[in-house]
Design a protein around this motif. Sequence first.
Motif, PDB file in Angstrom:
ATOM      1  N   MET A 146      84.835 -70.506 -17.581  1.00  0.00           N
ATOM      2  CA  MET A 146      86.283 -70.600 -17.723  1.00  0.00           C
ATOM      3  C   MET A 146      86.707 -71.577 -18.817  1.00  0.00           C
ATOM      4  O   MET A 146      87.876 -71.909 -18.937  1.00  0.00           O
ATOM      5  N   GLY A 147      85.756 -72.059 -19.595  1.00  0.00           N
ATOM      6  CA  GLY A 147      86.118 -72.945 -20.692  1.00  0.00           C
ATOM      7  C   GLY A 147      86.546 -74.319 -20.213  1.00  0.00           C
ATOM      8  O   GLY A 147      85.955 -74.887 -19.299  1.00  0.00           O
ATOM      9  N   LEU A 148      87.611 -74.840 -20.816  1.00  0.00           N
ATOM     10  CA  LEU A 148      88.047 -76.213 -20.519  1.00  0.00           C
ATOM     11  C   LEU A 148      88.779 -76.344 -19.197  1.00  0.00           C
ATOM     12  O   LEU A 148      88.764 -77.399 -18.568  1.00  0.00           O
ATOM     13  N   PHE A 149      89.447 -75.290 -18.767  1.00  0.00           N
ATOM     14  CA  PHE A 149      90.342 -75.413 -17.612  1.00  0.00           C
ATOM     15  C   PHE A 149      89.955 -74.398 -16.525  1.00  0.00           C
ATOM     16  O   PHE A 149      88.813 -74.384 -16.098  1.00  0.00           O
ATOM     17  N   GLY A 150      90.870 -73.577 -16.100  1.00  0.00           N
ATOM     18  CA  GLY A 150      90.546 -72.600 -15.075  1.00  0.00           C
ATOM     19  C   GLY A 150      91.711 -72.355 -14.149  1.00  0.00           C
ATOM     20  O   GLY A 150      92.761 -73.010 -14.233  1.00  0.00           O
ATOM     21  N   PRO A 151      91.569 -71.399 -13.233  1.00  0.00           N
ATOM     22  CA  PRO A 151      92.678 -70.984 -12.371  1.00  0.00           C
ATOM     23  C   PRO A 151      93.264 -72.091 -11.509  1.00  0.00           C
ATOM     24  O   PRO A 151      94.442 -72.035 -11.146  1.00  0.00           O
ATOM     25  N   GLU A 152      92.462 -73.097 -11.144  1.00  0.00           N
ATOM     26  CA  GLU A 152      92.960 -74.160 -10.274  1.00  0.00           C
ATOM     27  C   GLU A 152      93.597 -75.311 -11.049  1.00  0.00           C
ATOM     28  O   GLU A 152      94.094 -76.263 -10.449  1.00  0.00           O
ATOM     29  N   SER A 153      93.584 -75.246 -12.357  1.00  0.00           N
ATOM     30  CA  SER A 153      94.089 -76.348 -13.173  1.00  0.00           C
ATOM     31  C   SER A 153      95.615 -76.344 -13.240  1.00  0.00           C
ATOM     32  O   SER A 153      96.268 -75.299 -13.150  1.00  0.00           O
ATOM     33  N   LYS A 201     103.162 -57.808 -20.200  1.00  0.00           N
ATOM     34  CA  LYS A 201     103.568 -58.791 -19.195  1.00  0.00           C
ATOM     35  C   LYS A 201     102.811 -60.115 -19.310  1.00  0.00           C
ATOM     36  O   LYS A 201     103.263 -61.138 -18.795  1.00  0.00           O
ATOM     37  N   MET A 202     101.657 -60.095 -19.969  1.00  0.00           N
ATOM     38  CA  MET A 202     100.800 -61.271 -20.009  1.00  0.00           C
ATOM     39  C   MET A 202     100.070 -61.315 -21.349  1.00  0.00           C
ATOM     40  O   MET A 202      99.701 -60.278 -21.900  1.00  0.00           O
ATOM     41  N   ALA A 203      99.862 -62.521 -21.867  1.00  0.00           N
ATOM     42  CA  ALA A 203      99.112 -62.679 -23.113  1.00  0.00           C
ATOM     43  C   ALA A 203      97.694 -62.155 -22.922  1.00  0.00           C
ATOM     44  O   ALA A 203      97.070 -62.395 -21.882  1.00  0.00           O
ATOM     45  N   PRO A 204      97.156 -61.425 -23.922  1.00  0.00           N
ATOM     46  CA  PRO A 204      95.808 -60.847 -23.778  1.00  0.00           C
ATOM     47  C   PRO A 204      94.734 -61.879 -23.444  1.00  0.00           C
ATOM     48  O   PRO A 204      93.823 -61.589 -22.656  1.00  0.00           O
ATOM     49  N   MET A 205      94.812 -63.103 -24.035  1.00  0.00           N
ATOM     50  CA  MET A 205      93.792 -64.120 -23.755  1.00  0.00           C
ATOM     51  C   MET A 205      93.832 -64.550 -22.296  1.00  0.00           C
ATOM     52  O   MET A 205      92.791 -64.780 -21.672  1.00  0.00           O
ATOM     53  N   ARG A 206      95.027 -64.689 -21.754  1.00  0.00           N
ATOM     54  CA  ARG A 206      95.142 -65.071 -20.347  1.00  0.00           C
ATOM     55  C   ARG A 206      94.616 -63.946 -19.454  1.00  0.00           C
ATOM     56  O   ARG A 206      93.907 -64.201 -18.463  1.00  0.00           O
ATOM     57  N   ALA A 247      92.330 -61.760 -20.180  1.00  0.00           N
ATOM     58  CA  ALA A 247      90.866 -61.752 -20.264  1.00  0.00           C
ATOM     59  C   ALA A 247      90.262 -62.873 -19.419  1.00  0.00           C
ATOM     60  O   ALA A 247      89.228 -62.669 -18.761  1.00  0.00           O
ATOM     61  N   ALA A 248      90.896 -64.043 -19.419  1.00  0.00           N
ATOM     62  CA  ALA A 248      90.389 -65.168 -18.618  1.00  0.00           C
ATOM     63  C   ALA A 248      90.486 -64.852 -17.132  1.00  0.00           C
ATOM     64  O   ALA A 248      89.570 -65.168 -16.359  1.00  0.00           O
ATOM     65  N   LEU A 249      91.585 -64.262 -16.722  1.00  0.00           N
ATOM     66  CA  LEU A 249      91.738 -63.885 -15.309  1.00  0.00           C
ATOM     67  C   LEU A 249      90.712 -62.838 -14.906  1.00  0.00           C
ATOM     68  O   LEU A 249      90.198 -62.865 -13.781  1.00  0.00           O
ATOM     69  N   GLU A 250      90.400 -61.920 -15.827  1.00  0.00           N
ATOM     70  CA  GLU A 250      89.369 -60.919 -15.526  1.00  0.00           C
ATOM     71  C   GLU A 250      88.013 -61.578 -15.359  1.00  0.00           C
ATOM     72  O   GLU A 250      87.240 -61.203 -14.458  1.00  0.00           O
ATOM     73  N   ARG A 251      87.686 -62.575 -16.204  1.00  0.00           N
ATOM     74  CA  ARG A 251      86.410 -63.287 -16.057  1.00  0.00           C
ATOM     75  C   ARG A 251      86.331 -63.994 -14.716  1.00  0.00           C
ATOM     76  O   ARG A 251      85.268 -64.112 -14.108  1.00  0.00           O
ATOM     77  N   GLY A 305      95.922 -70.557 -27.504  1.00  0.00           N
ATOM     78  CA  GLY A 305      95.474 -69.619 -26.484  1.00  0.00           C
ATOM     79  C   GLY A 305      93.984 -69.705 -26.224  1.00  0.00           C
ATOM     80  O   GLY A 305      93.530 -69.625 -25.076  1.00  0.00           O
ATOM     81  N   THR A 306      93.202 -69.902 -27.294  1.00  0.00           N
ATOM     82  CA  THR A 306      91.757 -70.010 -27.133  1.00  0.00           C
ATOM     83  C   THR A 306      91.386 -71.288 -26.385  1.00  0.00           C
ATOM     84  O   THR A 306      90.525 -71.273 -25.499  1.00  0.00           O
ATOM     85  N   VAL A 307      92.030 -72.402 -26.725  1.00  0.00           N
ATOM     86  CA  VAL A 307      91.767 -73.661 -26.022  1.00  0.00           C
ATOM     87  C   VAL A 307      92.114 -73.530 -24.539  1.00  0.00           C
ATOM     88  O   VAL A 307      91.409 -74.030 -23.662  1.00  0.00           O
ATOM     89  N   LEU A 308      93.199 -72.840 -24.244  1.00  0.00           N
ATOM     90  CA  LEU A 308      93.634 -72.687 -22.855  1.00  0.00           C
ATOM     91  C   LEU A 308      92.733 -71.748 -22.062  1.00  0.00           C
ATOM     92  O   LEU A 308      92.387 -72.038 -20.906  1.00  0.00           O
ATOM     93  N   TYR A 309      92.374 -70.620 -22.670  1.00  0.00           N
ATOM     94  CA  TYR A 309      91.770 -69.537 -21.895  1.00  0.00           C
ATOM     95  C   TYR A 309      90.399 -69.082 -22.388  1.00  0.00           C
ATOM     96  O   TYR A 309      89.767 -68.242 -21.742  1.00  0.00           O
TER      97      TYR A 309
END
Length: 286
Positions: A7-14, A271-276, A278-282, A68-72
């Motif tokens: 999930m990179g630097l952050f993640g769903p619980e951040s 409805k949602m940015a593609p990077m976000r 993709a992160a949710l799918e991961r 977006g890349t740093v976030l997701y």
Amino acid sequence: MDSSPDMGLFGPESVTWKVHSEPIVTMGGLRSLYLQALHPRAVAAIAQNSGYKSDPWGRFNRTSEYVGTVLYGSTDEVERIASRIRRMHSRMTATDPRTGERFRIDEPELLRWVHVAEVESFLSTARRAGLKLTDAEVDTYYTEQLKAAELVGLDPATVPGTAAEVAAYYERMRPQLGITREAAETALFLTVPPLPDFWGNRALRLSLNFGPARWAYFGVAGTAVALLPPWARKMYGGLGLPTTDLSADLSVRGMRLLLAGLLAAAPEQYKMAPMRRAALERAGLA
């Protein structure tokens, strides 16, 4: 072998993901540019090295890709784009408009100012638009963002990591801030940018320049300026009155509701940015 998703630097619980799930934080990005421009060296670095006047929408897209890349992004994606940004900044210099001194644009003082102005703008815009966060969550957001500060080459120990530290940092920085010619030009450009080329032919863009789209953008830019701290508005010649803060809060809350309504009616892919997405799918949450 660890099979958990990267999930990179952050993640769903951040708290970071909670804040940036709000589309209104895009206005925080515009607010941060007005704030960044008040630092004479920071705005000189941007004006003298950036093609924002000749290609403002391209620069916006590149900045959005980085954020977006740093976030997701995955760890590898984040490290790759951050390394590219550090290399690019290491080769750039600018001239201080007040002293004529040549300086590197990756000086820690400048990187720190840009970082704090950006993350504080994202957070404060989301909160004033109505996002509910506890004081602990606010501090957690700033602490999480120390990871983003480290990516650009800053020592996290030198970067404000709580709301109190951010407020103290702004207080220390205020004597160094002010309006220079480059700051005034940048603020004017942010308020009246050219329309992107993909908005039709020249005649259509000319009509849009004086039509509803332009007036709608004026409303966005005006709200972004009104969301600045009172001391920053005063530097731009505006009012520091509490009534301005109240008007800004009402405006940005209305815009958040409008965005929510538009997105609810939009096709699913918008409805949602593609990077976000993709992160949710991961993370198995799409």
